[in-house]
Design a protein around this motif. Structure first.
Motif, PDB file in Angstrom:
ATOM      1  N   GLY A 218      27.999 -49.793 -23.256  1.00 58.65           N
ATOM      2  CA  GLY A 218      28.256 -48.537 -22.952  1.00 58.65           C
ATOM      3  C   GLY A 218      27.152 -47.590 -22.664  1.00 58.65           C
ATOM      4  N   LEU A 219      25.901 -47.934 -23.322  1.00 56.97           N
ATOM      5  CA  LEU A 219      24.655 -47.287 -23.165  1.00 56.97           C
ATOM      6  C   LEU A 219      24.093 -47.168 -21.692  1.00 56.97           C
ATOM      7  CD1 LEU A 219      22.518 -45.492 -24.718  1.00 56.97           C
ATOM      8  CD2 LEU A 219      21.290 -47.635 -24.682  1.00 56.97           C
ATOM      9  N   GLU A 220      24.042 -46.053 -21.222  1.00 53.85           N
ATOM     10  CA  GLU A 220      23.447 -45.985 -19.786  1.00 53.85           C
ATOM     11  C   GLU A 220      21.752 -45.950 -19.622  1.00 53.85           C
ATOM     12  OE1 GLU A 220      23.469 -42.746 -15.947  1.00 53.85           O
ATOM     13  OE2 GLU A 220      24.393 -41.931 -17.924  1.00 53.85           O
ATOM     14  N   LEU A 221      21.362 -47.052 -18.878  1.00 56.00           N
ATOM     15  CA  LEU A 221      20.228 -47.490 -18.616  1.00 56.00           C
ATOM     16  C   LEU A 221      19.737 -47.765 -17.072  1.00 56.00           C
ATOM     17  CD1 LEU A 221      18.066 -48.123 -20.866  1.00 56.00           C
ATOM     18  CD2 LEU A 221      18.539 -50.514 -20.561  1.00 56.00           C
ATOM     19  N   LYS A 222      18.612 -46.990 -16.528  1.00 57.78           N
ATOM     20  CA  LYS A 222      18.514 -47.154 -15.291  1.00 57.78           C
ATOM     21  C   LYS A 222      17.263 -48.221 -15.241  1.00 57.78           C
ATOM     22  CE  LYS A 222      16.362 -44.388 -11.393  1.00 57.78           C
ATOM     23  NZ  LYS A 222      15.600 -43.318 -11.049  1.00 57.78           N
ATOM     24  N   PRO A 223      17.648 -49.204 -14.229  1.00 56.01           N
ATOM     25  CA  PRO A 223      16.905 -50.550 -14.033  1.00 56.01           C
ATOM     26  C   PRO A 223      15.370 -49.872 -13.695  1.00 56.01           C
ATOM     27  CG  PRO A 223      18.836 -50.710 -12.835  1.00 56.01           C
ATOM     28  CD  PRO A 223      18.994 -49.079 -13.437  1.00 56.01           C
ATOM     29  N   GLU A 224      14.456 -50.556 -13.938  1.00 57.07           N
ATOM     30  CA  GLU A 224      12.907 -50.282 -13.634  1.00 57.07           C
ATOM     31  C   GLU A 224      12.549 -51.212 -12.472  1.00 57.07           C
ATOM     32  OE1 GLU A 224      10.768 -47.699 -14.892  1.00 57.07           O
ATOM     33  OE2 GLU A 224      13.020 -47.049 -15.366  1.00 57.07           O
ATOM     34  N   ILE A 225      13.249 -52.387 -12.278  1.00 58.63           N
ATOM     35  CA  ILE A 225      13.075 -53.091 -11.381  1.00 58.63           C
ATOM     36  C   ILE A 225      14.130 -53.751 -10.321  1.00 58.63           C
ATOM     37  CG2 ILE A 225      12.283 -55.826 -10.660  1.00 58.63           C
ATOM     38  CD1 ILE A 225      11.222 -55.977 -13.549  1.00 58.63           C
ATOM     39  N   ALA A 226      14.101 -53.248  -8.990  1.00 60.37           N
ATOM     40  CA  ALA A 226      14.985 -53.524  -7.741  1.00 60.37           C
ATOM     41  C   ALA A 226      15.105 -54.550  -7.379  1.00 60.37           C
ATOM     42  CB  ALA A 226      14.967 -52.186  -6.866  1.00 60.37           C
ATOM     43  N   GLY A 227      16.182 -55.162  -6.876  1.00 59.83           N
ATOM     44  CA  GLY A 227      16.336 -56.519  -6.398  1.00 59.83           C
ATOM     45  C   GLY A 227      17.734 -56.995  -6.555  1.00 59.83           C
ATOM     46  N   GLY A 228      18.163 -58.329  -6.826  1.00 57.06           N
ATOM     47  CA  GLY A 228      19.198 -58.812  -6.569  1.00 57.06           C
ATOM     48  C   GLY A 228      20.435 -58.612  -7.689  1.00 57.06           C
ATOM     49  N   GLY A 229      19.959 -57.862  -8.613  1.00 54.81           N
ATOM     50  CA  GLY A 229      20.908 -57.440  -9.748  1.00 54.81           C
ATOM     51  C   GLY A 229      21.413 -58.027 -10.776  1.00 54.81           C
ATOM     52  N   GLN A 230      20.301 -59.126 -10.989  1.00 56.86           N
ATOM     53  CA  GLN A 230      20.607 -60.060 -12.322  1.00 56.86           C
ATOM     54  C   GLN A 230      20.589 -59.273 -13.409  1.00 56.86           C
ATOM     55  OE1 GLN A 230      18.394 -60.464  -9.957  1.00 56.86           O
ATOM     56  NE2 GLN A 230      18.545 -62.854  -9.027  1.00 56.86           N
ATOM     57  N   GLU A 231      20.971 -59.897 -14.624  1.00 58.90           N
ATOM     58  CA  GLU A 231      21.002 -59.044 -16.033  1.00 58.90           C
ATOM     59  C   GLU A 231      21.912 -57.949 -15.974  1.00 58.90           C
ATOM     60  OE1 GLU A 231      19.948 -60.960 -18.760  1.00 58.90           O
ATOM     61  OE2 GLU A 231      19.833 -62.346 -17.075  1.00 58.90           O
ATOM     62  N   PHE A 232      23.172 -58.099 -15.406  1.00 58.56           N
ATOM     63  CA  PHE A 232      24.045 -56.925 -15.447  1.00 58.56           C
ATOM     64  C   PHE A 232      23.452 -55.782 -14.547  1.00 58.56           C
ATOM     65  CE2 PHE A 232      24.290 -59.244 -19.515  1.00 58.56           C
ATOM     66  CZ  PHE A 232      25.499 -59.925 -19.442  1.00 58.56           C
TER      67      PHE A 232
END
Length: 396
Positions: A218-232
């Motif tokens: 439930g914790l919101e986290l902004k990805p730091e690496i853009a790409g194919g969307g691995q790791e949820f």
């Protein structure tokens, strides 16, 4: 070679190496591919996620694979604050004066972006207290990031008490850097009250290049690496299946042996303390209270002598130790950690760190101490001669 720099990295376990080699040879498919080899790799990835979650007593979907501790810390800290920055919930963030560079420098970057940073102080043992955090909290605080065990001093921090107290602030994210504690002392994210928690495989017998970020459901986290969307969607990029499988195996072994190893580690540490106290020129750092000091490392100072000189002298005896975090070992300035503990600049350049495993023996600790005694005596002679020369010049 007597290797006593386990805080920097640990030798990879034979069982772990076997797992990595097997996966590399036989399951080299991309886990995102739809064919059989890809599906085999995906199954290994899923099993590793389940195994690591079991070791940390959390859910598999709360495990995010990264390239190591530095990336885990960066994703946790930057991902957490950037996720809520747009919501105008606040720009105040808290850390301590003694964090690892991968945390400390993250906060420096965020300060440049307009976030207000509070560095809570530490005492002469390198420890901060719950009261320090309580006093630092403000209405617009959005993140607290603190380490569980200090990588240079070995001080165990009161993370569980802090995490418990922070539960009354649901808008504050609590990140814990557990890179130096996992496998040595109990690390259960939920018990610590952590929303985010970082691990690195090569600190507990696993391979370099693999890490974990625990993220509470439930914790919101902004990805730091853009790409194919691995790791949820949290960390894009093809997962290194072999290293991850090896990391899962290493963590399983470390957790299984943790209780048994703890007694041995403290026995080794106690022996080192006794031996180093017999060398008059040396001064042990931290606290005399063993319960608040990590079992696998000991820090001491050699007043008047630069630490790197001692390290190179010990290397002539086939012994490897260090001064501080390997990420900062090339920096010959006074240790930021020791300065925060109240040491003066001259003393803070003399710190030495010995870190070991339960596989080491009392005889090896005795051998190290004997070699250290020889080194200290050899280095002390020029210091005594120099002091005498200065005294004679003053008399003239």
């Amino acid at each position: 070679m007597l290797y006593l720099d386990y805080c920097a990295t640990t030798p990879i376990l034979d069982e772990v190496l076997e797992v990595i080699t097997h996966v590399m040879k036989n399951h080299y498919g991309n886990p995102s591919s739809l064919h059989r080899l890809g599906m085999e790799a995906e199954m290994i990835l899923k099993q590793a996620r389940k195994d690591i979650a079991a070791s940390l007593e959390c859910k598999p979907k709360e495990i995010i694979f990264t390239s190591g501790g530095t990336e885990s810390n960066n994703l946790a800290i930057k991902g957490a604050v950037h996720a809520v920055a747009g919501a105008k919930r606040g720009k105040h963030i808290i850390t301590s004066q003694v964090e690892h560079p991968s945390v400390y420098e993250c906060f420096a970057q965020l300060a440049e972006q307009g976030f207000r940073v509070t560095h809570i102080p530490v005492d002469r043992s390198g420890g901060f207290q719950l009261a320090d955090v309580q006093n630092a909290i403000e209405d617009d605080t959005i993140l607290v990031s603190l380490m569980h065990v200090n990588n240079e001093m070995g001080r165990i921090q009161p993370i569980e008490a802090i995490g418990k107290w922070l539960r009354q602030y649901p808008k504050i994210t609590f990140h814990v850097d557990a890179i130096q504690s996992v496998g040595k002392i109990p690390v259960i994210p939920q018990q610590l009250g952590a929303d985010l928690l970082s691990l690195s495989a090569h600190k507990f017998g696993g391979p370099k290049g693999a890490g974990v970020l625990y993220r509470r459901t439930g914790l919101e986290l902004k990805p730091e690496i853009a790409g194919g969307g691995q790791e949820f969607g949290m960390r894009s990029g093809t997962e290194n299946v072999a290293l991850i499988a090896g990391m899962a195996k290493a963590l399983e072994i470390a957790i299984k042996q943790q209780e048994q190893d703890l007694e041995k580690l403290y026995m080794l540490r106690k022996r080192l303390i006794t031996k180093i106290n017999e060398i008059n020129q040396l001064k042990i750092s931290g606290s005399e209270n063993m319960k608040i000091m990590a079992p696998h490392l000991l820090h001491f100072c050699f007043p008047g002598m630069k630490a790197e000189i001692v390290i190179h002298a010990l290397e002539q005896h086939g012994i490897c130790i260090s001064t501080r975090s390997a990420c900062a070992s090339g920096n010959l300035k006074a240790s930021r950690i020791l300065l925060a503990m109240g040491m003066n600049s001259e003393m803070a350049q003399t710190g030495l760190r010995v870190s070991f495993s339960a596989k080491h023996s009392l005889d090896e600790m005795d051998y190290f101490a004997a070699c250290l005694q020889q080194v200290v005596q050899a280095l002390q002679l020029p210091m005594i001669a120099l002091a005498a020369s200065k005294q004679n010049n003053r008399r003239r």
